[in-house]
Design a protein around this motif. Sequence first.
Motif, PDB file in Angstrom:
ATOM      1  N   SER A 249       0.866  -1.175   0.000  1.00 33.21           N
ATOM      2  CA  SER A 249       0.000   0.000   0.000  1.00 33.21           C
ATOM      3  C   SER A 249       0.898   1.219   0.000  1.00 33.21           C
ATOM      4  N   VAL A 251      -0.164   4.708   1.318  1.00 42.44           N
ATOM      5  CA  VAL A 251      -1.197   5.604   1.846  1.00 42.44           C
ATOM      6  C   VAL A 251      -0.551   6.921   2.245  1.00 42.44           C
ATOM      7  N   THR A 329      -8.108   9.008   3.320  1.00 41.06           N
ATOM      8  CA  THR A 329      -7.278   8.178   4.185  1.00 41.06           C
ATOM      9  C   THR A 329      -7.573   8.409   5.664  1.00 41.06           C
ATOM     10  N   ASN A 345      -6.288   3.129  -5.773  1.00 45.08           N
ATOM     11  CA  ASN A 345      -6.028   3.779  -4.497  1.00 45.08           C
ATOM     12  C   ASN A 345      -7.063   3.380  -3.452  1.00 45.08           C
ATOM     13  N   GLU A 349      -6.236   1.177  -0.217  1.00 45.97           N
ATOM     14  CA  GLU A 349      -6.401   1.890   1.054  1.00 45.97           C
ATOM     15  C   GLU A 349      -7.455   1.221   1.929  1.00 45.97           C
TER      16      GLU A 349
END
Length: 441
Positions: A249, A251, A329, A345, A349
Motif C-alpha cells: 500500500s 497511503v 485516508t 487507491n 487503502e
Amino acid sequence: MTDQPTQSLTVLFMPESAYGPTNQCIGLGKVLLDRGHTVVFAAERSWEGKLAPLGFVEALVDLAEPDPDASEDAAGQFWIDFIHETAPEFRKPTIEQLSSFIQPTYQALIDGAKYCEPQLRAIIAEHRPDVLVEDNVVTFPALLSSGAPFVRIVSCNPLEIRGDDIAPTFSGYAADDRSGWDAFLAEFDRTHQETWDSFNAWVQEQGTPPLPRRDFVHTSDVANLYVYPEELDYADARPLDGSWHRIDSSVRETDEDYELPESFRERPEGSAIIYLSLGSLGGADIDLLQRLIDALAKTEHRVVVSMGPRADEVRLADNMVGAAIVPQTKVIPQVDLVITHGGNNTTTESLHFGKPMIVLPLFWDQYDNAQRVHETGFGRRLSTYAFTDEELIGAVEELLADTALRDRSARVGAAIRERDGLRRGADIIERVGLEHLAQRG
C-alpha cells in the motif's frame, strides 16, 4: 535507509493527471521531502498551486494547447470532462469498451505525451534530477533519455504487468476461467495495433528502445514498483523478475484530519458507518452516484459520501454527510464498510485499513480490482448499472453481519500496515538515486 541521508537528491515525479496517480506520488514524495530531498512535480497544469503548499517544486506541463478563454480548472479537469462525456460507454461489456473507451483513452494520453515532450525536456534540463519517477500508462521519452535512472510505478491493478497465466488487463475476467481470455486479447490487438505501431515508432524517434508488445509504457532497467496488497496479488500466477518490487500500500500522510459528526457517533444500535466514493472521475457519473445515495437512504446506516466534481448537483439524505473531496485516508479508518468504484487507491487503502468492500466498477482497471476483491473474498462485486436497490442493501447487510470477514480484513490490514509500503517505496527510489550519485563520483 535513514531518515536523513548523507546526500540530498533531486527527485522528479511525472504522474498521470488524475487524483489516483498524483496522490500516490504525493505520498511517496512527502516521505522523500521529509528526508531532506528536493522533490519536483512535472504535473499537468491544472495542479498549479496544489503541490507547492506541500513543499514540492511545481514544474508543470500542458498536455494540450491551453484555452485562453477557459475558466480556472479543477485538478485533473481534462479527465473529469473526458469521463463525463464517455460515461455511456461504461454500460457495455469490457470487451466492447476496448474500442469505445480504452483505445480513445490511450490515444488521448499519447497525444498529451507528444505535446509535452519539449516541455518535459526543458524541465529536466533545468532541475537535473538524480532519479525520475513515472506513474502513468504511456511512455514519456524524456524520462528515459535524461541520463539519470528512471523508476516506473504501476498504481493500477498489476494485471497491467502482463503474463500468460493471468487474466487480460481491463477485462475483469475471473482468474479461474480462461474461456474468454484469448478473444479479449485478440480484440485488444485488433483495436489497438495501429495506435501502438504509431506510438512505438514515435518513441523510438525520440531516442527510446522499442515498446514491449501490447504495452504503451517502458519498464525500468533499475526498479519498478507496483502498489497492491500481497493478499490480492497475482504473484504465484505471474512471477516477476528482480527489478519489480511490490509495495502493499502507499497511503499518503498529507490528508487533513476528519471528524465524524455527532449524529454518526450516537447512532441507533445495529447501524454502521459506510463510506461511499466513485472516485474523483467516477463521481462525474452523477446519475449513478445519486442512485447509490438514494438506495442507501433507505437504511439505518450512516454514510460519508465523496460527492465528486459535480457535488453541487448531488442530494444527500438525512443519514449522510459529504463534500466534493473528503480526506479519504482519514475517513476509511473510521468506517465499517466501503462502497467503491474499485480504483486502485481506494481498493488498496480500504484493505490497508482492514475494511471490506462492495465494488461497482466503471472503467479501466476497476473491473480487475472488483473481480479480485470478489474472488479473494474481501467483498462483493456488483453489476454497476444493473444492480437493484435490494441487491445493494442485501450486500451491505451481508458484509456487515459477516464477523469472520471483518476479523480477517482487520488482521490483513494490520499486516499491510506493518509492512509499510509507503516507506518501502520511498527507500527504493532513494536507493536508486543515491547509487546513481555514487556512480557519477
